[in-house]
Design a protein around this motif. Structure first.
Motif, PDB file in Angstrom:
ATOM      1  N   PHE A  54      51.443  -3.510  -4.063  1.00  0.00           N
ATOM      2  CA  PHE A  54      51.162  -3.649  -5.492  1.00  0.00           C
ATOM      3  C   PHE A  54      50.314  -4.893  -5.760  1.00  0.00           C
ATOM      4  O   PHE A  54      49.418  -4.864  -6.613  1.00  0.00           O
ATOM      5  CB  PHE A  54      52.459  -3.681  -6.301  1.00  0.00           C
ATOM      6  N   GLU A  58      46.798  -4.809  -7.591  1.00  0.00           N
ATOM      7  CA  GLU A  58      46.498  -5.606  -8.785  1.00  0.00           C
ATOM      8  C   GLU A  58      45.216  -6.411  -8.603  1.00  0.00           C
ATOM      9  O   GLU A  58      44.416  -6.518  -9.532  1.00  0.00           O
ATOM     10  CB  GLU A  58      47.663  -6.540  -9.108  1.00  0.00           C
ATOM     11  N   GLN A  59      45.018  -6.994  -7.412  1.00  0.00           N
ATOM     12  CA  GLN A  59      43.788  -7.750  -7.150  1.00  0.00           C
ATOM     13  C   GLN A  59      42.569  -6.840  -7.251  1.00  0.00           C
ATOM     14  O   GLN A  59      41.561  -7.205  -7.846  1.00  0.00           O
ATOM     15  CB  GLN A  59      43.849  -8.405  -5.766  1.00  0.00           C
ATOM     16  N   HIS A  61      42.350  -3.971  -8.855  1.00  0.00           N
ATOM     17  CA  HIS A  61      42.211  -3.490 -10.235  1.00  0.00           C
ATOM     18  C   HIS A  61      41.584  -4.571 -11.109  1.00  0.00           C
ATOM     19  O   HIS A  61      40.684  -4.288 -11.912  1.00  0.00           O
ATOM     20  CB  HIS A  61      43.585  -3.062 -10.768  1.00  0.00           C
ATOM     21  N   THR A  62      42.038  -5.804 -10.950  1.00  0.00           N
ATOM     22  CA  THR A  62      41.499  -6.927 -11.720  1.00  0.00           C
ATOM     23  C   THR A  62      40.008  -7.127 -11.456  1.00  0.00           C
ATOM     24  O   THR A  62      39.257  -7.482 -12.352  1.00  0.00           O
ATOM     25  CB  THR A  62      42.265  -8.225 -11.370  1.00  0.00           C
TER      26      THR A  62
END
Length: 91
Positions: A54, A58-59, A61-62
């Motif tokens: 996850f 997240e990295q 996606h960011t």
């Protein structure tokens, strides 16, 4: 000599896929062991890998390397209803 360097996106994608594969492997092994202590160890490792996966997601996606679409409220409700039904059928 050939330069085989990978882009940041390629590295993160490889890491993400590796973590996802590890989570699946741990889950499969959890269901195959009869030893409670080993099962607890595998569950702990699986949980840690899921957290790592996850964090990589997240990295990505960011940084706009992994695009997702916003779930519609009706889709969320349908998924919840489907999971509730499945759970009731297994009890």
């Amino acid at each position: 000599m050939h330069n085989a360097s990978m882009s940041e996106k390629e590295l993160l994608t490889d890491l993400l896929n590796s973590e996802k594969s590890l989570v699946k492997d741990y889950a499969g092994n959890c269901t195959e062991t009869a030893c409670p202590q080993l099962r607890n160890i595998l569950m702990s490792c699986m949980s840690e890998c899921a957290g790592d996966q996850f964090a990589v997601f997240e990295q990505m996606h960011t940084r706009n390397m992994y695009k997702t679409k916003q779930a519609q409220p009706q889709d969320v409700q349908t998924a919840k209803t489907d999971m509730d039904t499945l759970q009731q059928q297994t009890w």
